[in-house]
Each structure stands twice: as C-alpha cells, then as structure tokens.
Scaffold this motif. Structure first.
Motif, PDB file in Angstrom:
ATOM      1  N   ARG A  20       0.847  -1.192   0.000  1.00 30.16           N
ATOM      2  CA  ARG A  20       0.000   0.000   0.000  1.00 30.16           C
ATOM      3  C   ARG A  20       0.883   1.242   0.000  1.00 30.16           C
ATOM      4  N   VAL A  21       0.724   2.057  -1.015  1.00 32.25           N
ATOM      5  CA  VAL A  21       1.520   3.281  -1.134  1.00 32.25           C
ATOM      6  C   VAL A  21       0.641   4.519  -1.246  1.00 32.25           C
ATOM      7  N   ALA A  22      -0.690   4.315  -1.280  1.00 27.65           N
ATOM      8  CA  ALA A  22      -1.607   5.438  -1.426  1.00 27.65           C
ATOM      9  C   ALA A  22      -2.932   5.093  -0.761  1.00 27.65           C
ATOM     10  N   SER A  23      -3.798   6.081  -0.702  1.00 27.94           N
ATOM     11  CA  SER A  23      -5.131   5.892  -0.143  1.00 27.94           C
ATOM     12  C   SER A  23      -5.926   4.864  -0.938  1.00 27.94           C
ATOM     13  N   PRO A  24      -6.813   4.123  -0.284  1.00 29.36           N
ATOM     14  CA  PRO A  24      -7.687   3.191  -1.018  1.00 29.36           C
ATOM     15  C   PRO A  24      -8.567   3.888  -2.049  1.00 29.36           C
ATOM     16  N   ALA A  25      -8.710   5.196  -1.944  1.00 31.87           N
ATOM     17  CA  ALA A  25      -9.527   5.940  -2.900  1.00 31.87           C
ATOM     18  C   ALA A  25      -8.831   6.118  -4.243  1.00 31.87           C
ATOM     19  N   SER A  32      -3.972  -0.012  -7.617  1.00 33.47           N
ATOM     20  CA  SER A  32      -5.277  -0.627  -7.416  1.00 33.47           C
ATOM     21  C   SER A  32      -5.723  -0.390  -5.978  1.00 33.47           C
ATOM     22  N   SER A  33      -6.636   0.550  -5.788  1.00 33.54           N
ATOM     23  CA  SER A  33      -7.123   0.915  -4.443  1.00 33.54           C
ATOM     24  C   SER A  33      -5.959   1.175  -3.491  1.00 33.54           C
ATOM     25  N   GLY A  34      -4.961   1.908  -3.988  1.00 34.16           N
ATOM     26  CA  GLY A  34      -3.825   2.308  -3.170  1.00 34.16           C
ATOM     27  C   GLY A  34      -2.664   1.332  -3.152  1.00 34.16           C
ATOM     28  N   ILE A  35      -2.804   0.157  -3.770  1.00 33.93           N
ATOM     29  CA  ILE A  35      -1.742  -0.841  -3.811  1.00 33.93           C
ATOM     30  C   ILE A  35      -0.944  -0.682  -5.105  1.00 33.93           C
ATOM     31  N   ALA A  36       0.381  -0.590  -4.997  1.00 36.43           N
ATOM     32  CA  ALA A  36       1.230  -0.505  -6.191  1.00 36.43           C
ATOM     33  C   ALA A  36       1.132  -1.814  -6.957  1.00 36.43           C
ATOM     34  N   ALA A  37       0.612  -1.742  -8.207  1.00 37.13           N
ATOM     35  CA  ALA A  37       0.272  -2.962  -8.933  1.00 37.13           C
ATOM     36  C   ALA A  37       1.194  -3.270 -10.100  1.00 37.13           C
ATOM     37  N   GLY A  38       1.913  -2.294 -10.639  1.00 37.79           N
ATOM     38  CA  GLY A  38       2.770  -2.586 -11.791  1.00 37.79           C
ATOM     39  C   GLY A  38       3.548  -1.385 -12.265  1.00 37.79           C
ATOM     40  N   TRP A  39       4.590  -1.676 -13.062  1.00 36.94           N
ATOM     41  CA  TRP A  39       5.414  -0.624 -13.674  1.00 36.94           C
ATOM     42  C   TRP A  39       5.141  -0.580 -15.174  1.00 36.94           C
ATOM     43  N   LEU A  40       5.544   0.512 -15.796  1.00 35.44           N
ATOM     44  CA  LEU A  40       5.439   0.640 -17.245  1.00 35.44           C
ATOM     45  C   LEU A  40       6.789   0.344 -17.878  1.00 35.44           C
ATOM     46  N   MET A  44      -1.308   9.235   0.489  1.00 35.01           N
ATOM     47  CA  MET A  44      -2.056   8.552   1.544  1.00 35.01           C
ATOM     48  C   MET A  44      -3.265   9.355   2.019  1.00 35.01           C
ATOM     49  N   ASN A  45      -3.199  10.690   1.868  1.00 41.55           N
ATOM     50  CA  ASN A  45      -4.233  11.560   2.415  1.00 41.55           C
ATOM     51  C   ASN A  45      -5.291  11.979   1.396  1.00 41.55           C
ATOM     52  N   ILE A  46      -5.241  11.386   0.177  1.00 42.84           N
ATOM     53  CA  ILE A  46      -6.321  11.629  -0.787  1.00 42.84           C
ATOM     54  C   ILE A  46      -7.543  10.856  -0.292  1.00 42.84           C
ATOM     55  N   ASP A  47      -8.530  11.618   0.150  1.00 45.18           N
ATOM     56  CA  ASP A  47      -9.652  11.017   0.872  1.00 45.18           C
ATOM     57  C   ASP A  47     -10.859  10.750  -0.019  1.00 45.18           C
ATOM     58  N   LEU A  48     -11.161  11.698  -0.909  1.00 47.86           N
ATOM     59  CA  LEU A  48     -12.368  11.598  -1.731  1.00 47.86           C
ATOM     60  C   LEU A  48     -12.010  11.893  -3.188  1.00 47.86           C
TER      61      LEU A  48
END
Length: 224
Positions: A47-52, A84-92, A194-198
C-alpha cells in the motif's frame, strides 16, 4: 489574497488533479524505478496510497490522444494497472527494462528523432469516484479550492518532498469564497498520496491524462 498559514483540507479541481496525477504516474516508469528516481522502488504489492486512489495506463483506449496499435519499438499497446485501491500494482516497461526484470513489455516504449528508446505514458487515467464537486465542498466544509498548482518541477521523486504555489478560492460553509493566491503548499508526496480522501465523478481528459476533482486532507499551507 493569501489565507493564514496553517493546515488545510484541499479540493483540487480536475485540471490541478491531472497535474498531480502526471507527477505520481512518473513514479511508475521502469527507468525511474531502476535508476533510484522513484520512492516506490521495492514497493510493488504494498500500500503506497489511499484506497480511494486507482491509476491505470491504457494504450488501447478508444479515441484517446495516447492511443495507438504499437509503441515506439513495435510492441502492441496494452492496459496496465499501476495503482489498485492504493496498492502498487505494476510498472510501465519498454523492451530493455522488461528484459532486465524478466517480464513482458507493457507497450510503453517511446522514441524521439534521436536518442535511445525510453518509457512514457499513453493515456494515464485516475479512476473516478462517486462524488459530485458540490459533495466535495460540503464534506470539506472549510479549506481551499485549488484550481492551479505551480512548480511541479521542484518535486523530489526520491524523497517525495515538494513546495508548490497555489491559486484558487477559500472554502467556507461548504461553498467557495474569495480568491486565494500568494500561497504555497509543502510536504511530502508520500503523505499526499495517503491523504487523498475523496475522488469526484467529474471525470474528463486534460490532454492524455484523465482526472477528476479530489480532496486531500491536512495539507500544510503557507500564506499571510
């Protein structure tokens, strides 16, 4: 005029959000990861970001400005989930970095008239949420509505530290108020993610980046 220095909840309009998404997206380019120019190195699956926050690069998007059958190296374009909902899922990837990591290229190779192939976005998309802009104002109550962010070239992709100028309007009582300028927001991009809420549902494209209004909580702002 500037507001007093303090910590504010911030609403970014779609265009300002697109500028932020461009900077976040650069953290997912394989060359940045391999060259230690991304603080997300080693964070795949974490998890590297908010679930939003969900982010996708889609080189096959119908009508997209970045859409094409093949990339600059002849590799078919594809759709790649980055967050994906805050989870780092892949690189380009292009061919070179895909070979290094032992994975399939994602069709993001880019070429200029001179120089070696690099990696770039196609159509970078922030997945929309369910809130109208009016909903965001009401849920923030009091804060700053930001329509322009200045100085993204100062963001440090390794540490995440930043200091940006802002323009927009004050928010009070769940509605926009007087014009705001002459202020800066500072902090760390890791915290912002992490603090992106909405996330709003007012999705549209700004060039090849698709974004919508969003709310970032507890941002340090320097003003009067």
């Amino acid at each position: 005029k500037p507001l007093p220095t303090g910590r504010y909840d911030i609403i970014l309009d779609g265009e300002a959000a697109a500028s932020l998404i461009d900077v976040i997206g650069e953290l997912f380019l394989a060359p940045a990861v391999h060259k230690n120019k991304s603080f997300l190195k080693g964070k795949l699956g974490e998890r590297v970001a908010s679930p939003a926050l969900s982010l996708t690069d889609d080189g096959l998007l119908k009508g997209g400005l970045g859409t094409s059958p093949f990339d600059g190296e002849g590799v078919p374009r594809s759709r790649t989930c980055l967050l994906s909902s805050g989870i780092a899922a892949g690189w380009l990837y292009n061919l070179k970095y895909a070979l290094i990591d032992g994975v399939k290229p994602t069709g993001n190779g880019s070429r200029s008239l001179s120089g070696v192939p690099d990696v770039d976005f196609t159509n970078l998309i922030l997945e929309p949420g369910r809130w109208t802009l009016e909903d965001l104002f009401l849920q923030v109550g009091k804060g700053i509505y930001v329509t322009e962010l200045l100085g993204f070239h100062t963001v440090n992709p390794v540490s995440g530290e930043f200091s940006l100028g802002i323009k927009g309007a004050s928010v009070s009582g769940g509605a926009p108020g007087g014009a705001v300028s002459g202020m800066t927001v500072a902090g760390n991009l890791k915290d912002v993610m992490m603090n992106i809420d909405l996330v709003g549902k007012d999705f549209r494209f700004y060039g090849s980046t698709g974004a919508c209004s969003l709310v970032i909580r507890d941002v340090a702002a320097s003003g009067a």
